[in-house]
Design a protein around this motif. Structure first.
Motif, mmCIF file in Angstrom:
data_model
loop_
_atom_site.group_PDB
_atom_site.id
_atom_site.type_symbol
_atom_site.label_atom_id
_atom_site.label_comp_id
_atom_site.label_asym_id
_atom_site.label_seq_id
_atom_site.Cartn_x
_atom_site.Cartn_y
_atom_site.Cartn_z
ATOM 1 N N LEU A 13 -32.972 -4.690 22.205
ATOM 2 C CA LEU A 13 -32.507 -5.703 23.144
ATOM 3 C C LEU A 13 -33.480 -6.884 23.200
ATOM 4 N N LYS A 15 -35.655 -7.761 20.849
ATOM 5 C CA LYS A 15 -35.636 -8.461 19.559
ATOM 6 C C LYS A 15 -34.455 -9.418 19.480
ATOM 7 N N ASP A 16 -33.297 -8.960 19.946
ATOM 8 C CA ASP A 16 -32.081 -9.758 19.831
ATOM 9 C C ASP A 16 -32.040 -10.934 20.797
ATOM 10 N N TYR A 17 -32.479 -10.722 22.029
ATOM 11 C CA TYR A 17 -32.260 -11.735 23.060
ATOM 12 C C TYR A 17 -33.518 -12.416 23.584
ATOM 13 N N CYS A 18 -34.634 -11.733 23.617
ATOM 14 C CA CYS A 18 -35.818 -12.279 24.293
ATOM 15 C C CYS A 18 -36.794 -13.000 23.368
ATOM 16 N N LYS A 19 -36.725 -12.726 22.083
ATOM 17 C CA LYS A 19 -37.724 -13.259 21.162
ATOM 18 C C LYS A 19 -37.822 -14.780 21.214
ATOM 19 N N CYS A 21 -36.056 -16.910 23.404
ATOM 20 C CA CYS A 21 -35.233 -17.271 24.561
ATOM 21 C C CYS A 21 -35.567 -18.686 25.052
ATOM 22 N N TYR A 24 -36.526 -18.729 28.890
ATOM 23 C CA TYR A 24 -37.898 -18.318 29.165
ATOM 24 C C TYR A 24 -38.874 -19.459 28.864
ATOM 25 N N CYS A 40 -36.873 -13.784 34.562
ATOM 26 C CA CYS A 40 -36.335 -12.790 33.627
ATOM 27 C C CYS A 40 -36.020 -11.473 34.325
ATOM 28 N N CYS A 44 -32.007 -12.827 35.020
ATOM 29 C CA CYS A 44 -31.464 -12.727 33.672
ATOM 30 C C CYS A 44 -30.798 -11.363 33.485
ATOM 31 N N THR A 45 -29.618 -11.344 32.896
ATOM 32 C CA THR A 45 -28.905 -10.076 32.705
ATOM 33 C C THR A 45 -29.636 -9.164 31.712
ATOM 34 N N VAL A 46 -30.266 -9.751 30.709
ATOM 35 C CA VAL A 46 -31.025 -8.953 29.748
ATOM 36 C C VAL A 46 -32.262 -8.360 30.427
#
Length: 61
Positions: A13, A15-19, A21, A24, A40, A44-46
């Motif tokens: 999760l 890797k896909d969304y926060c890297k 962002c 952020y 975050c 943030c939903t993630v």
């Protein structure tokens, strides 16, 4: 075994969304590192999903 799966899901999760962002980075410029982190975790939903994984990991032994 469940613990390993939770860690892998949380890592994927992030890797896909926060890297890379955008939210952020922008919040870090405007609010500072602490304010961006707070965003975050609370909005943030993630980040909310990562928080759930953390709560499950702290309870799972």
């Amino acid at each position: 075994m469940e613990r390993k799966k939770l860690i892998e899901e949380a890592d994927e999760l992030m890797k896909d969304y926060c890297k890379d962002c955008f939210l952020y980075r922008q919040n870090k410029l405007e609010l500072g590192k602490r304010g961006a982190h707070r965003f975050c975790i609370s909005q943030c939903t993630v980040g909310y999903k990562l928080k759930e994984y953390g709560e499950k990991l702290s309870g799972a032994k």
